[in-house]
Scaffold this motif. Structure first.
Motif, mmCIF file in Angstrom:
data_model
loop_
_atom_site.group_PDB
_atom_site.id
_atom_site.type_symbol
_atom_site.label_atom_id
_atom_site.label_comp_id
_atom_site.label_asym_id
_atom_site.label_seq_id
_atom_site.Cartn_x
_atom_site.Cartn_y
_atom_site.Cartn_z
ATOM 1 N N THR A 82 1.605 -4.099 -15.376
ATOM 2 C CA THR A 82 1.736 -3.519 -13.829
ATOM 3 C C THR A 82 1.749 -5.011 -12.883
ATOM 4 O O THR A 82 1.203 -5.866 -13.455
ATOM 5 C CB THR A 82 0.852 -2.521 -13.557
ATOM 6 N N THR A 83 2.167 -4.577 -11.812
ATOM 7 C CA THR A 83 1.892 -5.512 -10.911
ATOM 8 C C THR A 83 0.426 -5.785 -10.350
ATOM 9 O O THR A 83 -0.176 -4.782 -10.430
ATOM 10 C CB THR A 83 2.857 -5.621 -9.678
ATOM 11 N N PRO A 84 -0.087 -6.858 -9.665
ATOM 12 C CA PRO A 84 -1.114 -7.027 -9.047
ATOM 13 C C PRO A 84 -1.366 -5.877 -7.964
ATOM 14 O O PRO A 84 -2.230 -5.020 -7.881
ATOM 15 C CB PRO A 84 -1.298 -8.456 -8.601
ATOM 16 N N ILE A 85 -0.289 -5.849 -7.185
ATOM 17 C CA ILE A 85 -0.500 -4.961 -6.177
ATOM 18 C C ILE A 85 -0.546 -3.535 -6.466
ATOM 19 O O ILE A 85 -1.401 -2.736 -6.042
ATOM 20 C CB ILE A 85 0.609 -5.280 -5.086
ATOM 21 N N SER A 86 0.072 -3.232 -7.390
ATOM 22 C CA SER A 86 0.139 -1.791 -8.149
ATOM 23 C C SER A 86 -1.229 -1.451 -8.724
ATOM 24 O O SER A 86 -2.000 -0.348 -8.171
ATOM 25 C CB SER A 86 1.277 -1.367 -8.989
ATOM 26 N N TYR A 87 -1.860 -2.514 -9.335
ATOM 27 C CA TYR A 87 -3.168 -2.249 -10.121
ATOM 28 C C TYR A 87 -4.415 -1.929 -8.943
ATOM 29 O O TYR A 87 -5.114 -1.211 -8.829
ATOM 30 C CB TYR A 87 -3.600 -3.296 -10.639
ATOM 31 N N ILE A 88 -4.078 -2.941 -7.777
ATOM 32 C CA ILE A 88 -5.043 -2.756 -6.684
ATOM 33 C C ILE A 88 -4.968 -1.545 -6.143
ATOM 34 O O ILE A 88 -5.972 -0.602 -5.901
ATOM 35 C CB ILE A 88 -4.904 -4.002 -5.629
ATOM 36 N N ASN A 89 -3.856 -1.181 -5.707
ATOM 37 C CA ASN A 89 -3.466 0.363 -5.317
ATOM 38 C C ASN A 89 -3.978 1.464 -5.814
ATOM 39 O O ASN A 89 -4.584 2.274 -5.596
ATOM 40 C CB ASN A 89 -2.114 0.501 -4.773
ATOM 41 N N GLN A 90 -3.859 1.279 -7.382
ATOM 42 C CA GLN A 90 -4.223 2.393 -8.220
ATOM 43 C C GLN A 90 -5.835 2.459 -8.059
ATOM 44 O O GLN A 90 -6.521 3.508 -8.202
ATOM 45 C CB GLN A 90 -3.724 2.147 -9.579
ATOM 46 N N ILE A 150 0.797 6.332 -1.429
ATOM 47 C CA ILE A 150 0.288 6.027 -2.654
ATOM 48 C C ILE A 150 -0.580 7.234 -3.202
ATOM 49 O O ILE A 150 -0.285 7.573 -4.509
ATOM 50 C CB ILE A 150 -0.546 4.815 -2.520
ATOM 51 N N PHE A 151 -1.549 7.814 -2.645
ATOM 52 C CA PHE A 151 -2.141 8.939 -3.090
ATOM 53 C C PHE A 151 -1.308 10.184 -3.576
ATOM 54 O O PHE A 151 -1.658 10.583 -4.749
ATOM 55 C CB PHE A 151 -3.114 9.387 -1.953
ATOM 56 N N ARG A 152 -0.271 10.593 -2.716
ATOM 57 C CA ARG A 152 0.536 11.458 -3.201
ATOM 58 C C ARG A 152 1.319 11.191 -4.473
ATOM 59 O O ARG A 152 1.566 11.834 -5.435
ATOM 60 C CB ARG A 152 1.643 11.835 -2.093
ATOM 61 N N ARG A 153 1.917 9.776 -4.594
ATOM 62 C CA ARG A 153 2.615 9.413 -5.885
ATOM 63 C C ARG A 153 1.560 9.461 -6.881
ATOM 64 O O ARG A 153 1.951 9.774 -8.152
ATOM 65 C CB ARG A 153 3.000 7.938 -5.495
ATOM 66 N N THR A 154 0.326 9.132 -6.587
ATOM 67 C CA THR A 154 -0.675 9.312 -8.055
ATOM 68 C C THR A 154 -1.038 10.464 -8.371
ATOM 69 O O THR A 154 -1.341 10.815 -9.434
ATOM 70 C CB THR A 154 -1.776 8.163 -7.536
ATOM 71 N N PHE A 155 -1.377 11.344 -7.343
ATOM 72 C CA PHE A 155 -2.054 12.659 -7.750
ATOM 73 C C PHE A 155 -1.171 13.856 -7.218
ATOM 74 O O PHE A 155 -1.379 14.877 -7.890
ATOM 75 C CB PHE A 155 -3.425 12.935 -6.835
ATOM 76 N N GLY A 156 0.117 13.777 -7.017
ATOM 77 C CA GLY A 156 0.977 14.647 -6.854
ATOM 78 C C GLY A 156 0.628 15.609 -5.590
ATOM 79 O O GLY A 156 1.254 16.744 -5.548
ATOM 80 N N MET A 157 -0.219 15.214 -4.605
ATOM 81 C CA MET A 157 -0.679 15.986 -3.518
ATOM 82 C C MET A 157 -1.165 15.091 -2.409
ATOM 83 O O MET A 157 -1.627 13.656 -3.021
ATOM 84 C CB MET A 157 -1.848 17.192 -3.900
#
Length: 132
Positions: free
Chosen positions: A72-80, A115-122
């Motif tokens: 994954t990219t560093p930005i994606s990892y940090i956001n996750q 980012i939260f919605r993309r990760t958790f679907g809500m």
């Protein structure tokens, strides 16, 4: 020329590459150091140049290194990582969603919500209501 090469070989003056196991351990240690830095600093601004400097790499090479080792990219990892910490705060604290977004290193509440919605679907609010 052959004589010079023979002398170099005779006195073992050729540089020997490090054994693969040493390189793997070194890479593993570098990755641990990097992840520890992200975990310790996720609540503040993390620049790619800061992460690259930890491993003594230029930012472009660092991005390729990170993608190769973490898929994954560093930005994606940090956001996750940040959004996971935010989810814990949503269920374990009474802080407002804005405070949680800022406390977990997101500079924009709308970006945090996206980012939260993309990760958790809500949305973060829906997540807080859904979790006990």
């Amino acid at each position: 020329m052959y004589r010079i090469l023979a002398l170099l070989a005779q006195y073992q003056l050729f540089l020997h590459p490090e054994p693969l196991c040493i390189r793997k351990k070194e890479r593993s240690d570098q990755c641990k150091k990097l992840l520890r830095y992200i975990q310790d600093n996720y609540d503040s601004k993390i620049r790619l140049s800061d992460l690259a400097a930890i491993l003594n790499m230029n930012p472009q090479y660092f991005c390729r290194f990170f993608k190769t080792h973490f898929h994954t990219t560093p930005i994606s990892y940090i956001n996750q990582y940040r959004v996971t910490q935010a989810a814990d705060l949503l269920t374990g604290s009474s802080l407002s969603i804005l405070e949680i977004a800022l406390d977990t290193g997101f500079e924009s509440p709308s970006y945090f919500a996206s980012i939260f919605r993309r990760t958790f679907g809500m949305s973060p609010e829906e997540y807080r209501k859904a979790m006990p």
